[in-house]
Design a protein around this motif. Structure first.
Motif, short mmCIF file in Angstrom:
data_model
loop_
_atom_site.label_atom_id
_atom_site.label_comp_id
_atom_site.label_asym_id
_atom_site.label_seq_id
_atom_site.Cartn_x
_atom_site.Cartn_y
_atom_site.Cartn_z
N THR A 129 0.82 -1.21 0.00
CA THR A 129 0.00 0.00 0.00
C THR A 129 0.86 1.26 0.00
OG1 THR A 129 -1.77 -1.12 1.20
CG2 THR A 129 -1.78 1.28 1.26
N GLN A 130 0.53 2.19 -0.87
CA GLN A 130 1.26 3.45 -0.94
C GLN A 130 0.63 4.48 0.00
OE1 GLN A 130 3.28 4.67 -4.71
NE2 GLN A 130 1.43 3.82 -5.61
N VAL A 131 1.46 5.34 0.55
CA VAL A 131 0.98 6.43 1.39
C VAL A 131 1.51 7.74 0.83
CG1 VAL A 131 0.84 5.01 3.46
CG2 VAL A 131 2.96 6.24 2.97
N TYR A 132 0.75 8.80 1.04
CA TYR A 132 1.11 10.12 0.53
C TYR A 132 2.27 10.68 1.33
CZ TYR A 132 0.73 15.18 -0.16
OH TYR A 132 0.99 16.52 -0.40
N VAL A 133 3.32 11.13 0.64
CA VAL A 133 4.51 11.67 1.29
C VAL A 133 4.58 13.18 1.16
CG1 VAL A 133 7.03 11.65 1.31
CG2 VAL A 133 5.78 9.52 0.95
N GLY A 134 4.22 13.71 -0.01
CA GLY A 134 4.28 15.16 -0.19
C GLY A 134 4.18 15.56 -1.65
N ASN A 135 4.25 16.85 -1.89
CA ASN A 135 4.20 17.43 -3.23
C ASN A 135 5.42 18.29 -3.49
OD1 ASN A 135 1.43 16.54 -3.08
ND2 ASN A 135 0.99 17.97 -4.73
N GLN A 136 5.84 18.32 -4.72
CA GLN A 136 6.85 19.27 -5.16
C GLN A 136 6.14 20.54 -5.63
OE1 GLN A 136 10.21 18.72 -4.99
NE2 GLN A 136 9.65 16.81 -3.96
N PRO A 137 6.80 21.69 -5.61
CA PRO A 137 6.21 22.88 -6.21
C PRO A 137 5.82 22.61 -7.66
CG PRO A 137 8.14 23.48 -4.93
CD PRO A 137 8.10 21.98 -4.97
N ALA A 138 4.76 23.27 -8.11
CA ALA A 138 4.32 23.10 -9.50
C ALA A 138 5.35 23.70 -10.45
CB ALA A 138 2.96 23.77 -9.70
N LYS A 139 5.52 23.04 -11.59
CA LYS A 139 6.50 23.51 -12.58
C LYS A 139 5.76 23.91 -13.86
CE LYS A 139 10.21 20.53 -10.86
NZ LYS A 139 11.20 19.48 -11.21
N PHE A 140 6.07 25.10 -14.35
CA PHE A 140 5.47 25.61 -15.58
C PHE A 140 6.60 25.72 -16.61
CE2 PHE A 140 2.58 29.13 -17.51
CZ PHE A 140 1.97 28.20 -18.31
N ASN A 141 6.65 24.74 -17.51
CA ASN A 141 7.68 24.72 -18.55
C ASN A 141 7.15 25.43 -19.79
OD1 ASN A 141 9.78 22.64 -17.43
ND2 ASN A 141 7.78 21.69 -17.10
N VAL A 142 7.84 26.49 -20.21
CA VAL A 142 7.36 27.27 -21.36
C VAL A 142 8.53 27.62 -22.28
CG1 VAL A 142 5.50 28.27 -19.97
CG2 VAL A 142 7.63 29.53 -20.27
N THR A 143 8.19 27.92 -23.52
CA THR A 143 9.14 28.52 -24.45
C THR A 143 8.51 29.80 -24.97
OG1 THR A 143 10.05 26.37 -25.11
CG2 THR A 143 10.45 28.24 -26.57
N ALA A 144 9.04 30.93 -24.54
CA ALA A 144 8.50 32.24 -24.94
C ALA A 144 9.11 32.65 -26.27
CB ALA A 144 8.81 33.28 -23.88
N LEU A 145 8.28 33.24 -27.12
CA LEU A 145 8.74 33.69 -28.44
C LEU A 145 8.66 35.20 -28.54
CD1 LEU A 145 9.57 33.21 -31.44
CD2 LEU A 145 7.12 33.02 -31.95
N PHE A 146 9.75 35.81 -28.99
CA PHE A 146 9.77 37.23 -29.33
C PHE A 146 10.29 37.34 -30.77
CE2 PHE A 146 10.67 36.95 -24.77
CZ PHE A 146 9.63 37.71 -24.26
#
Length: 242
Positions: A113-130
Motif C-alpha cells: 500500500t502506498q501512502v502520501y509523502v508530499g508534493n513538489q512545487p508546480a512547474k510551468f515549462n514554457v518557451t517564450a517567443l519574441f
C-alpha cells in the motif's frame, strides 16, 4: 494624481487572439502588482507539471529475515531443483516444500500500500517567443532583457562575512540579509493566472538570427517557472478562477 500607465514590453502580434498571448508581471505574495511593467509573449510550448510523491513504506514487511536470493530461488522454482540433489528423507521433504512454494511471493496488498509523502512545487515549462517586424530592440531585446532581470537577484551585496558586517554595522536585518532576492511573478495565459512563481531557469539562444546591426530579430526563450510552495486544491482553483 494621474495613475501611472503600464509599460508593456512585447512584439507586434497583430490581431492574434489575446488568450494566446501570455502576460508576465511582478507581484507580491498576495498577488498585487509591484511594478507597472508587463512582458507579453507567445508560448510556442507550455505545460504545467504537478508532481505528487507516494511511497510504499511497508513493501519489505515480512521479508526482512529472508534474503533476496532465497526469495528469487523460491519463486522461480530453482530451489526445488537445487534440493533434488540432497539425499535423505529431509532432502525429499524440503524438495516437496520448495516445490509447493514455487510462484509464491511475500508481497500483499497490505504491505504494498502506498501512502502520501508530499508534493513538489508546480512547474510551468514554457518557451517564450519574441520576434521583430519593425524594431528588434523594442520587440525582442527589451522584453527579453526584462525577463532576465526578473530572473536574477535584485542585488547581491559585495560585503564580506556576517561577522565583519555585524562589527561594522551592528545587528540589523540589513547587515544579516544584505542582498535582495529575485522577484515573484504572475503568468496570465489562456484564461488562467499562475502565481506566485519564480523563474528557476531561463535560456538565451545566442545563435538566434540577427539583423545587420547585430540585433536579434527572433528569440525563443525556454523557461522553467516554479511556484514557491507545493499547491493544494485551493491554489489550483485560484489559478483557474479567471
Amino acid at each position: 494624481m494621474a495613475e501611472q500607465q503600464t509599460k508593456v514590453l512585447t512584439s507586434d502580434w497583430g490581431g492574434l487572439n489575446e488568450n494566446l498571448v501570455a502576460s508576465i508581471y511582478p507581484i507580491d505574495r498576495k498577488g498585487n502588482k509591484t511594478e507597472d511593467t508587463v512582458v507579453k509573449c507567445v508560448f510556442t510550448d507550455s505545460n504545467l507539471e504537478l508532481s505528487t510523491t507516494w511511497a510504499s513504506p511497508f513493501e519489505n514487511a515480512g521479508t526482512q529475515n529472508v534474503s533476496p536470493t532465497l526469495q528469487q530461488l523460491v519463486q522461480s522454482g530453482s530451489l526445488s531443483g537445487l534440493l533434488s540433489k540432497v539425499d535423505g528423507v529431509f532432502g525429499s521433504d524440503l524438495q516437496r516444500l520448495a516445490h509447493g512454494l514455487e510462484g509464491r511471493t511475500s508481497v500483499t496488498k497490505l504491505n504494498s500500500t502506498q501512502v502520501y509523502v508530499g508534493n513538489q512545487p508546480a512547474k510551468f515549462n514554457v518557451t517564450a517567443l519574441f520576434r521583430a517586424w519593425a524594431d528588434p530592440v523594442k520587440e525582442v531585446h527589451q522584453p527579453f532583457n526584462q525577463l532576465m532581470e526578473w530572473a536574477l537577484p535584485v542585488e547581491l551585496s559585495e560585503e564580506g562575512s556576517l561577522a565583519a558586517r555585524l562589527l561594522d554595522q551592528g545587528l540589523s536585518y540589513q547587515s544579516t540579509f544584505p542582498s535582495a532576492a529575485p522577484v515573484m511573478l504572475a503568468v496570465n495565459y489562456k484564461g488562467a493566472t499562475y502565481w506566485p512563481m519564480v523563474i528557476e531557469n531561463i535560456t538565451k539562444d545566442t545563435n538566434a538570427p540577427i539583423d545587420r546591426n547585430g540585433n536579434f530579430t527572433e528569440l525563443k526563450v525556454p523557461m522553467l517557472l516554479t511556484t514557491l510552495t507545493a499547491i493544494d486544491r485551493r491554489d489550483y482553483k485560484k489559478f483557474v478562477s479567471q
